[in-house]
Each structure stands twice: as structure tokens, then as C-alpha cells.
Design a protein around this motif. Sequence first.
Motif, PDB file in Angstrom:
ATOM      1  N   VAL A   1       0.820  -1.046  -0.120  1.00 49.10           N
ATOM      2  CA  VAL A   1       0.026  -0.153  -0.016  1.00 49.10           C
ATOM      3  C   VAL A   1       0.928   1.121   0.013  1.00 49.10           C
ATOM      4  N   THR A   2       0.470   2.268  -0.964  1.00 50.58           N
ATOM      5  CA  THR A   2       1.063   3.595  -0.783  1.00 50.58           C
ATOM      6  C   THR A   2       0.550   4.442   0.155  1.00 50.58           C
ATOM      7  N   ILE A   3       1.394   5.029   0.861  1.00 55.48           N
ATOM      8  CA  ILE A   3       1.164   6.158   1.913  1.00 55.48           C
ATOM      9  C   ILE A   3       2.085   7.142   1.850  1.00 55.48           C
ATOM     10  N   TYR A   4       2.133   8.237   1.249  1.00 59.36           N
ATOM     11  CA  TYR A   4       2.770   9.387   1.250  1.00 59.36           C
ATOM     12  C   TYR A   4       3.314   9.882   2.798  1.00 59.36           C
ATOM     13  N   GLN A   5       4.557  10.459   2.979  1.00 59.14           N
ATOM     14  CA  GLN A   5       4.684  10.928   4.280  1.00 59.14           C
ATOM     15  C   GLN A   5       4.287  12.416   4.253  1.00 59.14           C
ATOM     16  N   GLY A   6       3.958  12.789   5.414  1.00 60.95           N
ATOM     17  CA  GLY A   6       3.319  14.019   5.845  1.00 60.95           C
ATOM     18  C   GLY A   6       4.427  15.148   5.689  1.00 60.95           C
ATOM     19  N   TYR A   7       4.897  15.602   4.527  1.00 58.64           N
ATOM     20  CA  TYR A   7       5.856  16.729   3.952  1.00 58.64           C
ATOM     21  C   TYR A   7       5.108  17.943   4.301  1.00 58.64           C
TER      22      TYR A   7
ATOM     23  N   GLY B   1       6.252  24.414  -5.069  1.00 55.94           N
ATOM     24  CA  GLY B   1       6.692  23.386  -4.289  1.00 55.94           C
ATOM     25  C   GLY B   1       5.646  23.012  -2.967  1.00 55.94           C
ATOM     26  N   PRO B   2       5.538  24.249  -2.279  1.00 60.35           N
ATOM     27  CA  PRO B   2       4.835  24.123  -0.923  1.00 60.35           C
ATOM     28  C   PRO B   2       3.242  23.754  -1.111  1.00 60.35           C
ATOM     29  N   GLU B   3       2.943  24.181  -2.178  1.00 60.88           N
ATOM     30  CA  GLU B   3       1.399  23.880  -2.633  1.00 60.88           C
ATOM     31  C   GLU B   3       1.352  22.430  -2.869  1.00 60.88           C
ATOM     32  N   ILE B   4       2.489  21.595  -3.577  1.00 61.33           N
ATOM     33  CA  ILE B   4       2.435  20.350  -3.694  1.00 61.33           C
ATOM     34  C   ILE B   4       2.365  19.641  -2.562  1.00 61.33           C
ATOM     35  N   LEU B   5       3.337  20.124  -1.655  1.00 58.89           N
ATOM     36  CA  LEU B   5       3.275  19.530  -0.414  1.00 58.89           C
ATOM     37  C   LEU B   5       2.044  19.398   0.510  1.00 58.89           C
ATOM     38  N   GLU B   6       1.364  20.486   0.454  1.00 58.14           N
ATOM     39  CA  GLU B   6       0.168  20.659   1.137  1.00 58.14           C
ATOM     40  C   GLU B   6      -1.131  19.842   0.610  1.00 58.14           C
ATOM     41  N   LYS B   7      -0.973  19.923  -0.664  1.00 58.83           N
ATOM     42  CA  LYS B   7      -2.120  19.125  -1.238  1.00 58.83           C
ATOM     43  C   LYS B   7      -1.971  17.752  -1.348  1.00 58.83           C
ATOM     44  N   LYS B   8      -0.876  17.084  -1.983  1.00 61.25           N
ATOM     45  CA  LYS B   8      -0.517  15.725  -2.093  1.00 61.25           C
ATOM     46  C   LYS B   8       0.145  14.953  -0.887  1.00 61.25           C
ATOM     47  N   PHE B   9       0.870  15.724  -0.052  1.00 61.30           N
ATOM     48  CA  PHE B   9       1.654  14.990   1.034  1.00 61.30           C
ATOM     49  C   PHE B   9       1.173  15.812   2.641  1.00 61.30           C
TER      50      PHE B   9
ATOM     51  N   LEU C   1       0.006  15.771   6.192  1.00 59.53           N
ATOM     52  CA  LEU C   1       0.341  14.897   7.567  1.00 59.53           C
ATOM     53  C   LEU C   1      -1.294  14.354   7.935  1.00 59.53           C
ATOM     54  N   ASP C   2      -2.361  15.273   7.782  1.00 58.23           N
ATOM     55  CA  ASP C   2      -3.666  14.537   8.239  1.00 58.23           C
ATOM     56  C   ASP C   2      -3.920  13.512   7.376  1.00 58.23           C
ATOM     57  N   ARG C   3      -3.382  13.388   5.954  1.00 56.50           N
ATOM     58  CA  ARG C   3      -3.990  12.616   5.164  1.00 56.50           C
ATOM     59  C   ARG C   3      -3.049  11.029   5.475  1.00 56.50           C
ATOM     60  N   GLU C   4      -1.870  11.212   5.573  1.00 52.08           N
ATOM     61  CA  GLU C   4      -0.934  10.103   6.002  1.00 52.08           C
ATOM     62  C   GLU C   4      -1.423   9.625   7.246  1.00 52.08           C
ATOM     63  N   ILE C   5      -1.971  10.290   8.398  1.00 54.70           N
ATOM     64  CA  ILE C   5      -2.403   9.614   9.531  1.00 54.70           C
ATOM     65  C   ILE C   5      -3.557   9.028   9.301  1.00 54.70           C
ATOM     66  N   GLN C   6      -4.726   9.590   8.305  1.00 54.10           N
ATOM     67  CA  GLN C   6      -5.861   8.948   8.162  1.00 54.10           C
ATOM     68  C   GLN C   6      -5.750   7.536   7.323  1.00 54.10           C
ATOM     69  N   LYS C   7      -4.828   7.696   6.337  1.00 49.23           N
ATOM     70  CA  LYS C   7      -4.607   6.508   5.567  1.00 49.23           C
ATOM     71  C   LYS C   7      -3.991   5.321   6.253  1.00 49.23           C
ATOM     72  N   HIS C   8      -3.141   5.501   7.451  1.00 46.30           N
ATOM     73  CA  HIS C   8      -2.748   4.610   8.181  1.00 46.30           C
ATOM     74  C   HIS C   8      -3.873   3.988   9.091  1.00 46.30           C
TER      75      HIS C   8
END
Length: 362
Positions: free
Chosen positions: A160-166, A337-345, A347-354
Motif C-alpha cells: 500500500v502506498t502512503i505518502y509521508q506528511g511533508y 513546491g509548498p502547494e504540492i506538499l500541502e495538497k498531496k503530502f 500529514l493529516d492524510r498520512e495519519i488517516q490512511k494509516h
Amino acid sequence: MLKIVVFTKDLDFYSEQLLSGLSQHGHEILCVVDPQQLEKFPKWKSTLRIIAQVPLRGRLDKKAAKQYAEIIVTHRPDICLCYTSRALSVALKAKREAKLPVPIVGTRGAVGGISCWYLQDWFSYLNPSLNAVICMSDAIRNRLEQQARRLWPSHPGKFVTIYQGYSSLVPTATKRDHSSRSTASPRVIATIANERPIKGMGYLLDALEYHLQFQDWKLMWIGEVSESTRKRIALSPKLKDRVLCLGYRKDARELLAQADLYVQPTIAPGEGIGNAIAEAMAAELAVATSNVGGALELVSAVSPELLFEPANPCSLARTLEKFLTDNALCEQLGRAGPEILEKKFHLDREIQKHIDLFKRLI
């Protein structure tokens, strides 16, 4: 709420961040660490709930496996989450020998180094009794699936792919000041790498020394540099005054803000999503990277013609030329760069996917 036992020999900043986030969401996080690592990182005592210290002497450490099994029986977790291959192998051995029903989940952050021909990998990431592997990029997931099913077409592995919360980097990053850059000063290229063959630093030096036509540049190399490479740089008329070997730096993120471009010359199969790339993007630096591997999933705003072929100094030099001669391009990609990190990476998304994965497994 979930009870999660974490087995590990080591943890990085992003893993600590995730575990703290899960705890803040009300889940019980119980950590079992190697005592030698705890001596190196005493702050874990204040940021993590450590319930045991278990030395890990190898992948098939019988004593450690027995201790792991006792911990599982005592605490009755919903999930066992394992960082590092050694901790994962020992946890799987404990589960098998003690016939424990708890799901075991591994994590993998690098693309290379996994092969179906390596027996040791069948004791860890390719083990068919492993319930899931959390992959930190699609490139890693694809690699694991390919190797798992190469000799075993019906391999039951769940990758399973889960991106880190950058996204957490963005608010605190020292941003590159686009307005203060002088066109008269040298263009500064930054890279963060401890010199190893997979990092491709020799190809970067080849590109700069023999193929790059643009002359007004400096390279800021943060990380360990071998003596032989330092000698090469010192003896090169083109490199000796332009390549700055800074070694290990605690202020690496601040130094990135002084650069105009970040370059990641990793060789295929390369690594997953490099943390340093995310840190450069948080600092609003444009990133030059190759056209393979996990880094592509970070630099999604970069068009294909700006990517270079791995292990190809000529291709790398052409890409550097495009960036170094186009300030507007660097600013455009840097600000994205910062917008990509906020949208795709995030932290809340990483936590929820776990959380979602863990609930599916129990």
C-alpha cells in the motif's frame, strides 16, 4: 481506538511525527526500541511512550523474538507496526513461533535493495505471512509487488502506498527570497547526499566538470564526501573553486534557502521519495531530478523535458543548463513546491490512511 505496538531499531523525524499524530488522534502507541539507538536519540523518551528496550542482534534473533512475543501477549495490540527490516524479521519470527494472530505491518522507504533472489527479503518485506507493507511511494510499491510475484505469481502480499506528511515542513521552512537574488552573483546549486554509489554524485561532478556550458555557478554539497572525491575536486581547475563540500550540517534546511536550484542525481533503481527533495520544495527551490523513481511523485509540476536520464552526465548537464539560464522557470517551479506538499503530502492524510489500513486488517 486502536492499540498499536511499534517495533523498531531506528526512527526518523517523519516516523516520529506520524506516531505523535496517531497518538493525538486518540490511538494508543506503545514503542519497543533498541537500547543503543535510545542512547543516540534520548529525546524519544519525551516524545514516545517506550514500553520496552530490546536489543536487535540480527534478523533471526531468537532472544529478541521471544521478547517481542511476550510483549504482544502482554499488551494485546490491534496492530504491530515495524520500522526497519531487522525489527520486521524478528516480529514475524515471534508471530510465527508463538502462533500469534496479531497483524504485522512493515514499512519501506527505499526502492532498491529488494530482490526475490535474496533469502533475507523473504524473512521481511516479501514474507507471505506479512499482512501489509506501507510503501512511501508508488515506485516502492511497484518494486515490491514485482519482486514478490516474480517467483510466486499468487503471492498474497498487500502493498500500500502512503505518502509521508511533508506538509509539516512548509510552515517552518526558511523560504528562498526570490526578490533578493542578483543576476550578477553565481547561481547556487544545492544537493544533500552522503556519498554512496546509489547517490550518483560522481555523475553530477562529471556533468559540471565536462558538459555544463553555463559558467557562473557554485555547488553546495551538504553531506559526507569521500577523501578521493575531495582530492578530485581539489585537482580540477573547474571544480576546485566552485564545489563547496560542507559535510554534515544541522542547519541544512536554512542553507537550502541560499540556493537557486536543488539537484538529486540518484541512480536507477534509486531511492523512494527523498526527504531532502521535500525540504527543498518547502524552501521554494526548483528541483532537478531524473526521470525514474519515487522523486517523480514529488516533482509533479515539472514537465518531462526538464527531467534527466539517470547515470547520464550529458543529460544531467542539459537539464541544469535549462534551469540555470531561466530565472523565471526556477521561480515558477519553486513557488509551486509548498502547494504540492500541502495538497498531496499532507500529514493529516498520512495519519488517516494509516488508520484506514489498520482497521481493514483487524
